[in-house]
Design a protein around this motif. Structure first.
Motif, short mmCIF file in Angstrom:
data_model
loop_
_atom_site.label_atom_id
_atom_site.label_comp_id
_atom_site.label_asym_id
_atom_site.label_seq_id
_atom_site.Cartn_x
_atom_site.Cartn_y
_atom_site.Cartn_z
N PHE A 188 0.96 -1.22 0.06
CA PHE A 188 -0.18 0.24 0.37
C PHE A 188 1.16 1.71 0.04
CE2 PHE A 188 -4.32 -1.76 1.57
CZ PHE A 188 -3.93 -1.88 0.91
N ILE A 189 1.95 1.35 0.53
CA ILE A 189 3.01 2.14 0.65
C ILE A 189 3.34 3.09 -0.26
CG2 ILE A 189 4.62 4.00 2.34
CD1 ILE A 189 2.44 2.90 3.91
N ALA A 190 4.08 1.63 -0.37
CA ALA A 190 5.13 1.80 -2.01
C ALA A 190 5.56 0.47 -2.63
CB ALA A 190 6.20 2.65 -1.98
N SER A 191 4.96 0.41 -3.43
CA SER A 191 5.25 -0.90 -4.13
C SER A 191 5.15 -1.04 -6.39
CB SER A 191 4.87 -2.12 -3.28
OG SER A 191 5.44 -3.14 -4.91
N ASP A 192 5.71 -1.16 -7.09
CA ASP A 192 5.21 -1.50 -8.70
C ASP A 192 4.58 -3.15 -8.46
OD1 ASP A 192 7.95 -3.20 -7.75
OD2 ASP A 192 8.61 -2.17 -9.39
N ARG A 193 5.14 -3.75 -7.52
CA ARG A 193 4.10 -5.65 -8.05
C ARG A 193 3.07 -5.48 -6.15
NH1 ARG A 193 8.60 -9.30 -10.74
NH2 ARG A 193 9.09 -7.19 -12.16
N GLY A 194 2.02 -6.52 -6.39
CA GLY A 194 2.19 -7.28 -5.81
C GLY A 194 0.05 -6.83 -5.56
N LEU A 195 -0.43 -7.63 -4.78
CA LEU A 195 -2.51 -7.42 -5.18
C LEU A 195 -2.77 -6.56 -3.97
CD1 LEU A 195 -3.33 -11.44 -4.31
CD2 LEU A 195 -3.88 -10.00 -5.93
N GLY A 196 -1.67 -5.73 -2.83
CA GLY A 196 -1.70 -4.94 -2.75
C GLY A 196 -1.91 -3.73 -3.19
N ARG A 197 -1.05 -3.92 -4.20
CA ARG A 197 -0.24 -2.78 -4.62
C ARG A 197 -1.24 -2.67 -5.57
NH1 ARG A 197 0.49 -2.67 -10.41
NH2 ARG A 197 0.75 -0.15 -10.81
N MET A 198 -2.17 -3.62 -6.48
CA MET A 198 -3.36 -4.05 -7.52
C MET A 198 -4.55 -3.04 -6.89
SD MET A 198 -4.69 -7.06 -9.14
CE MET A 198 -6.45 -7.42 -8.39
N ILE A 199 -4.67 -3.16 -5.97
CA ILE A 199 -6.31 -2.71 -5.07
C ILE A 199 -6.07 -1.65 -4.49
CG2 ILE A 199 -6.98 -2.46 -3.18
CD1 ILE A 199 -6.55 -5.47 -2.61
N VAL A 200 -4.92 -0.70 -4.24
CA VAL A 200 -4.45 0.74 -4.37
C VAL A 200 -4.92 1.33 -5.31
CG1 VAL A 200 -2.90 2.28 -3.79
CG2 VAL A 200 -3.37 0.53 -2.10
N TYR A 201 -3.65 0.47 -6.74
CA TYR A 201 -3.62 1.41 -7.61
C TYR A 201 -5.22 1.26 -8.58
CZ TYR A 201 -3.21 1.48 -12.96
OH TYR A 201 -3.24 2.39 -14.46
N ALA A 202 -5.83 0.24 -8.54
CA ALA A 202 -7.31 0.12 -8.66
C ALA A 202 -8.51 1.41 -8.19
CB ALA A 202 -8.32 -0.85 -8.04
N GLY A 203 -8.26 1.75 -6.63
CA GLY A 203 -9.22 2.43 -5.64
C GLY A 203 -8.37 3.68 -6.44
N THR A 204 -7.31 4.93 -6.36
CA THR A 204 -7.29 5.46 -7.49
C THR A 204 -7.48 5.54 -8.70
OG1 THR A 204 -4.64 5.13 -7.85
CG2 THR A 204 -5.22 5.55 -5.89
N THR A 205 -7.20 5.29 -8.76
CA THR A 205 -8.61 4.53 -10.42
C THR A 205 -10.44 4.78 -11.07
OG1 THR A 205 -7.29 2.69 -11.49
CG2 THR A 205 -6.30 4.61 -11.73
N PHE A 206 -10.76 4.90 -9.37
CA PHE A 206 -12.06 4.62 -9.08
C PHE A 206 -12.46 3.43 -9.83
CE2 PHE A 206 -11.44 8.81 -8.23
CZ PHE A 206 -12.49 9.04 -7.10
N ASP A 207 -11.35 2.40 -9.91
CA ASP A 207 -11.58 1.32 -10.35
C ASP A 207 -12.06 0.07 -9.63
OD1 ASP A 207 -12.32 -1.44 -12.30
OD2 ASP A 207 -9.93 -1.59 -12.97
N LEU A 208 -13.31 0.20 -9.52
CA LEU A 208 -13.92 -0.43 -7.36
C LEU A 208 -14.25 -1.87 -8.39
CD1 LEU A 208 -15.80 1.05 -6.01
CD2 LEU A 208 -13.68 1.78 -6.15
N LYS A 209 -14.17 -2.56 -9.03
CA LYS A 209 -14.83 -4.22 -9.63
C LYS A 209 -13.21 -4.54 -9.52
CE LYS A 209 -16.37 -3.14 -14.06
NZ LYS A 209 -16.90 -3.61 -14.79
N LEU A 210 -11.32 -3.78 -10.31
CA LEU A 210 -10.25 -4.14 -10.03
C LEU A 210 -10.19 -4.58 -8.28
CD1 LEU A 210 -8.59 -5.83 -11.36
CD2 LEU A 210 -6.90 -3.69 -11.36
N VAL A 211 -10.89 -3.57 -7.46
CA VAL A 211 -10.89 -3.30 -5.96
C VAL A 211 -11.37 -5.17 -5.31
CG1 VAL A 211 -10.81 -2.46 -3.47
CG2 VAL A 211 -10.38 -0.98 -5.56
N TRP A 212 -12.47 -5.29 -5.81
CA TRP A 212 -13.11 -6.41 -5.33
C TRP A 212 -12.25 -7.86 -5.78
CZ3 TRP A 212 -16.05 -6.69 -1.86
CH2 TRP A 212 -16.87 -5.99 -0.68
N VAL A 213 -11.43 -7.77 -7.28
CA VAL A 213 -10.95 -8.82 -7.52
C VAL A 213 -9.55 -8.77 -7.03
CG1 VAL A 213 -9.39 -9.60 -9.20
CG2 VAL A 213 -11.51 -8.37 -10.21
N GLY A 214 -9.21 -7.91 -6.20
CA GLY A 214 -8.23 -8.08 -5.21
C GLY A 214 -8.39 -8.39 -4.54
#
Lengths: 274, 261
Positions: free
Chosen positions: A213-239
């Motif tokens: 969450f803090i800083a990463s270029d990989r991982g499921l946590g990073r995927m969730i944060v990225y999806a959240g900031t782009t309002f892709d809530l579907k992807l957040v749920w996937v994560g």
């Protein structure tokens, strides 16, 4: 099935049918929840933007999976969790056990352990990311820190619970200090160490994810944060769903490990070698 | 070798600090035991029987006095005698086999060799077929058999048994008493046996040492003149019954005089 339907079964008899009924209910409830979620989304009871729907999540997951990123992220988060868990458990347990050799050291260290355990280690995440970089090692370090104190406390509790009469027996048999440690203290503390494993695998994963969450270029946590900031809530749920599955699998792995270790170290089970 | 006094307890006193004041558990206790003797120690509760055993086992240091086996001091030297308690103290994660061979394993004997050494005694103690069981899977009597076997397999000549059958039912206790006297004779061990059961002391012992109430001192030493093998029925014979009456009388006087003061 209730007890009234089988009056002949004594309370001490094991009821196999009971187990099947419970399993059926457990899976049935999960299925019902998914169906209700889907139905709610389709009928407009739930806002699909926020809550998405099982079918949409599944669809997004398939797309993500095909891109190959998902598998890479699962491996990244999973391996940092496992590595931190193993390091934390081994080093923490060794530390807790080693306190047996010096009661004074143990008593000096004890309040420190309590404070370290109470300290919200996740709050240190930004510091650790700066210290260890945005790569893999900062995630392992967080998972390690989350687990090491719990493991040390568990092992030390086990050490404190060693029956003094057994220690006396070992001395009367002519055992040296090192032998008492390996033949009595360590095996005696094993159930305590084992009981800490379940808690620790979940803590390790929390550490890895917060690191991402803090800083990463990989991982499921990073995927969730990225999806959240782009309002892709579907992807957040996937994560969230994928993380849950990974978490459950790891938990089951730990339970299996627990069973294996308990069979060796507990008293109730038949001996492993028989 | 001064075989007549194989185990010597010489003027042993042991005091404990208890919150500022000093409590003397045993005072000036002296006695000799010949090799191969079965000696029981009787006394009112709190007479320091267990303290005496812990001193002989090297687990406690005497405040004064010395304890020797074959002329060698055993003070502060654990591991010179076999020690068995009322609790079986088997390690729950070890199989019966691994429990009874523990002393040998601690000495660095290989697992296979320790097992081979244990084999004849396992049969003798009625534990064959239970070698790979865990202690929790056995009855109290069987666990105590295993504890006895572990004590015998220490290979020590002096065995200290502190109320080893105190927690067993009458029939199991009788079986184990019989087993103990048999292996004691076969293996020619020197046994010190703490009990609070006068019948048990008479049935098993060559000699009985009577200790006083705290602080423990040696009050009296009896020789039990019953031929072996003994049976419980012999306890009813007039000579034995008279001895029992005398023993009980001494114990009674000791307990009541102590209560009056």
């Amino acid at each position: 099935m209730t007890r009234h339907e089988e009056p002949s079964a004594g309370v001490l008899e094991s009821r196999n049918t009971e187990g099947r009924v419970i399993a059926l209910w457990r899976w049935g409830l999960l299925l019902a929840l998914i169906l209700l979620w889907e139905l709610g989304a389709r009928l407009g009871w739930l806002d699909e933007f926020f809550f998405s729907s099982p079918s949409a999540i599944f669809h997004t997951a398939v797309v993500k999976w095909r891109s190959g990123e998902m598998w890479r992220d699962i491996l990244y988060t999973g391996s940092s969790t496992l590595l931190g868990f193993v390091l934390g458990t081994v080093i923490g347990s060794a530390l807790g056990l080693a306190f047996w050799f010096s009661r004074r050291t143990a008593l000096i260290a004890e309040p420190w352990l309590v404070v370290l355990n109470a300290l919200p280690k996740l709050a240190l995440a930004p510091v650790l990311v700066i210290l260890f970089g945005i790569g893999f090692s900062s995630k392992v370090m967080l998972a390690f820190l989350m687990t090491v104190v719990v493991a040390a406390i568990s092992a030390w509790s086990g050490v404190k619970a060693v029956d003094p009469a057994l220690t006396t027996l070992m001395i009367s048999l002519g055992a040296r200090r090192r032998q008492i440690f390996s033949h009595l203290v360590t095996p005696s503390a094993m159930p305590w160490i084992i009981s800490g494993l379940r808690v620790n695998i979940a803590l390790a994963m929390a550490g890895s994810i917060v690191g991402e969450f803090i800083a990463s270029d990989r991982g499921l946590g990073r995927m969730i944060v990225y999806a959240g900031t782009t309002f892709d809530l579907k992807l957040v749920w996937v994560g969230v769903v994928v993380l849950s599955i990974v978490s459950v699998l790891m938990y089951l792995g730990v339970v299996a490990l627990e069973k294996l270790l308990s069979r060796r170290w507990s008293d109730g089970q038949p001996a492993a070698r028989s | 070798m001064p075989d007549l006094s194989y185990l010597r307890v010489q003027a042993v006193t042991r005091a404990f600090d208890s919150g500022g004041s000093t409590v003397t558990a045993i005072r000036d206790v002296s006695f000799d035991v010949k090799r191969g003797t079965f000696l029981s120690i009787l006394g009112p509760s709190g007479c320091g029987k267990s303290t005496l055993f812990n001193l002989i086992a090297g687990l406690l240091t005497p405040t004064a006095g010395d304890i020797t086996i074959s002329g060698q001091s055993v003070v502060n030297r654990p591991g010179q005698v076999g020690y068995m308690l009322q609790k079986d103290l088997l390690l729950p994660w070890r199989t019966i086999m691994d429990n009874i061979t523990l002393a040998q394993r601690l000495k660095g004997v290989s697992r296979a060799q320790a097992r081979a050494m244990a084999q004849p005694l396992i049969r003798r103690c009625g534990l064959q077929g239970f070698e790979e069981y865990r202690p929790s899977q056995l009855s109290g009597g069987m666990r105590q058999r295993a504890a006895l076997l572990r004590t015998l397999l220490t290979g020590q000549e002096v065995l200290l048994l502190d109320e080893p059958f105190g927690a067993l039912d009458a029939i199991t206790r009788l079986q184990l008493q019989l087993l103990l006297t048999d292996v004691w004779q076969e293996m020619s061990k020197t046994i010190l046996f703490v009990t609070h059961d006068v019948d048990e002391a008479l049935l098993l012992s060559d000699e009985i040492l009577l200790l006083s109430a705290r602080p423990g001192r040696v009050l009296h030493r009896f020789t039990v003149d019953m031929p072996r093998p003994r049976t419980p029925a012999m306890l009813a014979e007039p000579a034995v019954a008279a001895q029992k009456a005398a023993l009980m009388d001494l114990l009674w006087k000791e307990v009541s005089s102590h209560d009056e003061t």
